[in-house]
Structures are given as structure tokens and as C-alpha cells.
Design a protein around this motif. Sequence first.
Motif, mmCIF file in Angstrom:
data_model
loop_
_atom_site.group_PDB
_atom_site.id
_atom_site.type_symbol
_atom_site.label_atom_id
_atom_site.label_comp_id
_atom_site.label_asym_id
_atom_site.label_seq_id
_atom_site.Cartn_x
_atom_site.Cartn_y
_atom_site.Cartn_z
ATOM 1 N N ALA A 235 1.916 -10.227 -6.386
ATOM 2 C CA ALA A 235 2.794 -9.132 -6.941
ATOM 3 C C ALA A 235 2.997 -9.457 -8.295
ATOM 4 O O ALA A 235 3.253 -8.529 -8.963
ATOM 5 N N ALA B 148 2.266 -6.801 -11.170
ATOM 6 C CA ALA B 148 3.159 -6.319 -11.975
ATOM 7 C C ALA B 148 2.555 -6.225 -13.741
ATOM 8 O O ALA B 148 2.760 -5.469 -14.471
ATOM 9 N N GLU C 40 0.443 -3.485 -14.337
ATOM 10 C CA GLU C 40 1.242 -2.407 -14.536
ATOM 11 C C GLU C 40 1.626 -2.386 -15.967
ATOM 12 O O GLU C 40 1.838 -1.424 -16.522
ATOM 13 N N ASP D 236 1.198 0.208 -19.170
ATOM 14 C CA ASP D 236 2.405 0.828 -19.729
ATOM 15 C C ASP D 236 2.440 0.129 -21.147
ATOM 16 O O ASP D 236 3.371 -0.214 -21.643
ATOM 17 N N TYR E 267 8.340 -4.144 -10.041
ATOM 18 C CA TYR E 267 6.910 -3.690 -9.211
ATOM 19 C C TYR E 267 7.074 -4.156 -7.944
ATOM 20 O O TYR E 267 7.059 -5.415 -7.575
ATOM 21 N N SER F 88 5.240 -4.248 -4.017
ATOM 22 C CA SER F 88 3.904 -4.135 -3.503
ATOM 23 C C SER F 88 4.191 -4.239 -2.010
ATOM 24 O O SER F 88 4.533 -5.272 -1.524
ATOM 25 N N ALA G 17 7.056 -8.640 -4.940
ATOM 26 C CA ALA G 17 7.796 -7.807 -6.136
ATOM 27 C C ALA G 17 7.466 -8.775 -7.203
ATOM 28 O O ALA G 17 7.626 -9.819 -6.988
ATOM 29 N N GLN H 63 13.691 1.050 -13.976
ATOM 30 C CA GLN H 63 12.351 1.436 -13.590
ATOM 31 C C GLN H 63 11.789 0.720 -12.626
ATOM 32 O O GLN H 63 11.756 -0.415 -12.618
ATOM 33 N N VAL I 156 8.296 0.665 -9.908
ATOM 34 C CA VAL I 156 6.977 1.064 -9.656
ATOM 35 C C VAL I 156 6.807 0.424 -8.381
ATOM 36 O O VAL I 156 6.782 -0.630 -7.983
ATOM 37 N N GLY J 56 3.987 0.202 -5.592
ATOM 38 C CA GLY J 56 2.500 -0.093 -5.726
ATOM 39 C C GLY J 56 1.798 -0.584 -4.088
ATOM 40 O O GLY J 56 2.789 -0.357 -3.216
ATOM 41 N N ALA K 116 2.581 3.257 -8.702
ATOM 42 C CA ALA K 116 1.794 2.573 -9.739
ATOM 43 C C ALA K 116 0.473 3.184 -10.078
ATOM 44 O O ALA K 116 -0.186 4.054 -9.249
ATOM 45 N N ALA L 31 -4.860 -3.746 -8.583
ATOM 46 C CA ALA L 31 -3.719 -3.678 -9.516
ATOM 47 C C ALA L 31 -3.626 -5.478 -9.598
ATOM 48 O O ALA L 31 -3.798 -5.966 -10.786
#
Lengths: 374, 374
Positions: free
Chosen positions: A201, A205, A208, A212, A221, A223, A230, A304, A306, A308, A343, A349
Motif C-alpha cells: 500500500a 500510494a 498515485e 498526481d 491511499y 488498498s 493504506a 483527499q 484515494v 485503490g 485510484a 499501482a
Amino acid sequence: MMNASGSPVRQSSVRAHNLALVLQTVANSADQPSRAAIAASTGLTRATVSALVDDLIEGGLLVELEPAPRTGAGRPAAGLALAPDGPAGLGLEINVDYLAACVVDLTGAVRHRLVARADQRLLSPEAALAELGRLAAQARAAATIDGLTLAGAALAVPGLVTPDGLVRVAPNLGWQDVDAAQALRKVPALADLPVAVDNEANLAALGELRADHGGEPTFLYVSGEVGIGAGIVLDGELYRGGRGWSGEIGHVTVFPDGRPCRCGANGCLEQYAGQEAMAADADLAAAALGIALAAVVNLLDIDQIVLGGGYAPGFDRLRPGIEAELRRRVLTAELAPVTLRPATLGADAAMRGAADAVIRGVRDNPAAWSGRLG
Amino acid sequence: MMNASGSPVRQSSVRAHNLALVLQTVANSADQPSRAAIAASTGLTRATVSALVDDLIEGGLLVELEPAPRTGAGRPAAGLALAPDGPAGLGLEINVDYLAACVVDLTGAVRHRLVARADQRLLSPEAALAELGRLAAQARAAATIDGLTLAGAALAVPGLVTPDGLVRVAPNLGWQDVDAAQALRKVPALADLPVAVDNEANLAALGELRADHGGEPTFLYVSGEVGIGAGIVLDGELYRGGRGWSGEIGHVTVFPDGRPCRCGANGCLEQYAGQEAMAADADLAAAALGIALAAVVNLLDIDQIVLGGGYAPGFDRLRPGIEAELRRRVLTAELAPVTLRPATLGADAAMRGAADAVIRGVRDNPAAWSGRLG
DNA sequence: CTCAAATAATTCAACCAATAAACAAATCCG
DNA sequence: CGGATTTGTTTATTGGTTGAATTATTTGAG
């Protein structure tokens, strides 16, 4: 006497920092900036930027683009871009039902990608890692043919990993105290590469984060696979925690006297929003996720989130339930909204993030990459 | 074009960094180190340290101690220490039933301390801040008589504060959208000082950080008053979150369908471990705290938790219940223990932390303090 | 077609800060 | 008293950025 904190700065550190600054400015730029544009953007003088850029070109990290677009009077600018044939990162992943390897170049492009599907729980850790080693060697050979030089490798594992690459426990693989870094270093084709091992995870992240690119975002993030992990990104930096074991959101309590978890506790998020539980009751999964995510937002003031892994495909199904709990349970919900999004990278990822972690290392410290730069 | 990230480093930045390094080495040293000892500790050369120390003495941040202790052969070392008459910090606190101000010098010693007990909920925010301004002016006058120069002021508030000093909401004071920073800047005696405003738990955590000086610890400070707040210190740095609203542990859900909270949600920690609830049922308070703290540890991999505010006196009563939940619910509990300890500073923690925050600013950037150092 | 204006990039002397090595200062010990 | 030892300073050198002048390459006006 103990060195209190920090380390001395010498002139060479200044150069190292400014090299990284120039390289990152090029990397984060939408177009192909000229030396003058970099100078204006960074605040360094044109003379300094010229000298730094020369070193970066010499070191194979930047390339000068000959065709200059006409933009008015004056000598046309020579655009600069990351070198596509510069150092590349080898991203590796081991998961319950597949092994994967990829090569990502300095520009972020995926140059090679190999996946071997097989249930890893049927193999011993040694056998699985040997198989992964073969995949990695194959990827490296392909990279070499392309003229790419690998700067290092990183492996994503669904478990708790120490900073020196020891997998303390990976429940879904059935692993315990497996020295994955050492196993990979013993593969002849990887012997000369620095190998890092990190939680799946965490690396996802980072993947991601690259998608971004530009700012220095703060996000979580999550998962959702068999287990739930996370990755926490604060101000553009992955937060790993004191021992590297942050992000265990799967074992955050959502119902104190709820379903028993294999970790020994009751009411862990994993029992309500793990893959099986989600299939059985998506609404309950969303509510449980919402409760746990609200705790994260209350604690870390993250704006924020995300989703995934297995959550990305079912995002629209989960969203209303999660958002309802967030609205209800986040203290600052009215003052500032929390953004929820799926995601952008799919199942790749973690592997992508692993490769990105390698080239991130080069980007953050280009002086260390090329001896000629120092 | 946007400046991507970071800023250029020039030679003067090197000097600023190394000045801070030397100053912090003295600050974190148990004894009074010599120039040579600082050089050995930091890795800088003796010549460089000499030059930096000269500047710091010139700038009034360090003093040289004449009486040198005999320690063997060789020229005796001249000990260095933080200047007790150097820049000082003004710490302010406004809470439900008192106002407080203190002056802390560069060495961390509390030189003055003023407390005015009164229920602030009976006053308008303007009146309360005016009263606090008077207290602050009084503290400053006392500091001036002592020959201290204030470097700035910081105010601790039990509520959500934006980075520019606006108190968005302070429920227990009944405040909403009060510009505390501006109000204090209007006090004539404070007009020339930089004034910062921050959450009470954040600043109390900084106070604990100083008490635990030396390393770069990662810990969670939990303050149990009427409400419950937390300050998160990661690697020696306070983590404030994207908007400065981190640490709202009081509204982490512990029983999803539990008691209604004044925030509108159900089952918030505050309803089970706030001051009233704790008095009614200490065991329940401990269990609820344990559940919420386990979530923090699972998420952030924090290995040290400090209980402050109202939790400090009842620490021994709460400890077993909290630890039982931590053992049960923290995934990595067997791999690495979590240390639980009461706060070392008492009710003054937030006010002390506020003053510490000011002198921390000087210590982190001594070059900015004295114009003579640049 | 030539020359001025404009913009990009390089060259070069000056400056700033850290370094290394030699030197001076102050003490202990034989 | 004199060598050993450690602290602190002085001096020449080095690395790196800066600023100004210079060179390079284009557009546009006369």
C-alpha cells in the motif's frame, strides 16, 4: 557525545540540492523548459542553471531537444527534458495470485511489464522469491537491450516490512520473517543493484503520487485486497512511521464487539470491508470504511482519499455510503470537504509505485547517481 | 511558470543551516560543550565552529563560560551555553476557566508566569482577548525589566485554528470565527511582535517535546479536558495537517451507534473519555481511549503515547484498561510495544509549549533573529 | 540586405563559506 | 623546566554561486 540533530552542510551539499532542484523543475514542468525558464522558476541565476544543466546532461539525466519552437524575437530556447535512456527503476511485486515486474524510465514511461499468474501460497517463500528473481532478470535483460541502466529495484509485499527489507509477517502469503531483500540480492542478475522492500500500500500510494504530479499533496491511499492497507502521503512525502509499519487501517476497530478477526481482536475494518465481506454486503463495507476513514481525517486532517485495489472498480457503489459517514463523523466536514476518488492506476499501482520509488530516489539526489556529477 | 518544489540554496543558506546546527548542538547537550566538542559532534571543522560560535556570541544567543573545569592535559576548554538574557518567548493561553501568560528564555527556563482565573465563557471573545492582552503586556514589562528581548508570542486556544491565526470554532469557549491573532496584534505592547495562534493540544505536545529533548521522537500527546485533543509529533516535528486541524481524536468513533455527541455524530470518544464521562466511569473511559489510541497506533505506527491534561492525575487508574485494549487491537503489539506515560508538564503544558514554539523558531533559524548574523 | 532589438546561453572575475594545515595558547606531567 | 597534549585561531586553498560582460541566434524595421 551524540550528534544532536541534522548534519553539517558543505558546499557540495549546495550543489547536490540545486542539481535536484533543476532536475525536479524539468520533471514537474508541463512543457520542455529552457535554461532561462528554469532560472526564472527556481530563482537561481542563468549562469548557475547552465552549469547544473551541463552536469545533468553529462550525467545522462537530461537531454537537450534541438528543434526549438519559434516564439518571437531573440535567440530560440533549447528545450530540456528528462532523458528517456537515463537511469530506470525496476519495480517488483509479489501478491497472493501473481508475480510482476516492470521497468519504468526516468520520464515515468513503463518500458517493460511482465506478469506471472500463479498462487504464491502454494510455494515456499524461497521458491516464490526465486521465481520472482527469474522474472526480474528477464525484465533487466529487456531493459539492457533498450539501452537502459537500472538504478535500483524495489519490491512491493502485502505485509509488514522492516526498513532493511525483512518481511516480518505477510498473513495472506503465509510468510513470516522472510528476508526478501537478501534473497533478491542473491539473484546474479540483481547482485549489483540496491534492492528495497516495502509495503504494497505504501508503494501504491507513491504510484498515485506520481500520477498526481506537480504539487505536494497530502492524501490517504487505501488498498482493498484480501486485507486492507493504506499508504499515507503527507506534503508529498510517504509517511512510514517509526518502524515502517504505518497504514494498518485494516485493523482499526469499527465495531468494538463485532466480528472476530484473525489478528485476535474484534470488529476490525477488515472483517467488514475486506474482499469477502464487501462481496457479501457492500453497504456495510461502505459504512465501515466511512467510520474508519472519518477517524483518519479527524486525526490527520487529510482532505483527499484515494480508493485503490479492489475498491476502485466498485467505487461508485461504495461512494455514497462512505460519504454519508464522513459527513456525519468528521468534525470539520462543514468547514472543508473531503475529496474521495478512485485510484488512477489499476492493479499495477504497487508495482508502478515500486519502480517510481527507485527513480524518485534518483530525482531527489541526482548527484549520487552519476559519479561525474560530484 | 510555477516553481515546482523547494527553493534554491545559496552560500548564505549554508551558513544559516550551520549556525542553527551549532546552536542546537549546544541546546541539546547535557553539559557545556567546547568549540572542539561541537566540531567533533557535528562533523564541522574546529575553524568553522569557531567562526560560527563567534557570530552566535556576537548575536547574543550564546555565552562563553569563563571558569573551565580541569579535565587532564591540554589547554582548558571554554564552555558554551545558551544565553539566558538572549531572545525569549511569550507563551499565552486562553481556556475555559483561566487566562495565562509566561516568559521562557532561550535556555527553557520560565522567567515569569501569570495566571488569571475567571470563567471566559461569561465574556465576549473581544473582552477575553483584551483581558489576555493586559496579562501579556504585564508579562512583557516584567521581561523587559529582566533585560530580556521577546522574539515573539504564541497563543494556545482549545479549538480549530487556521494557519493565519483565525479561530474557526472553539466549542468550549463558545467562540466562532474570532481573529485572535489580529486582536493581539492590536494590543500596543505586542504590536511589534510576531504573534502565532495554535491549537492547545498541538502546543502542549511541543512542550512535551522539549521536556523530552535530544532525540527526534515520534509520539502522540493526548490532552483530556472538557474536550479531548491530540498533538501529533513525527520525527521531532509537529504535524499540523493540511489545514492545521489534525489531532481531533475526541471525535474519533469508538461505538458507532453509541451516545450522541454535540458534534452531531454518535459514539465519539469524547462522550466516553471526556472529563465528565471519565468521572462517571473510569473503566469505560480507559477502554474507549484504548480503542481510539489503538487506531492511531495502527495508522501511524507510533510507539509512544503521552497522556496529559486531565488524564495525567488519573494515569495509574486508566493505564491497565488502555493497555489491555492496545494489546488486543494493535496489530504490531507483539512485535513492538507501545509506551504509555503521563505528561511531565502539568496544567502549564500548552502555555509552556507556546513559549517554546517561539524560542524553537529562533533556535531553528538563528540567522533570522539577529541581523548581525547575516 | 543590413542593422538594431531581443532573447538565450556562456565566460570570467569577484565573493562567500567551509576546509586543511600550520600555528599559537594554555595546561598537565615527568 | 620542557615535552606532551588539547584548545582555539590564522592563512592559503577549494568549491560553488553571483553579476556583469560577452557571444550566439533569431525577428523585424528601414
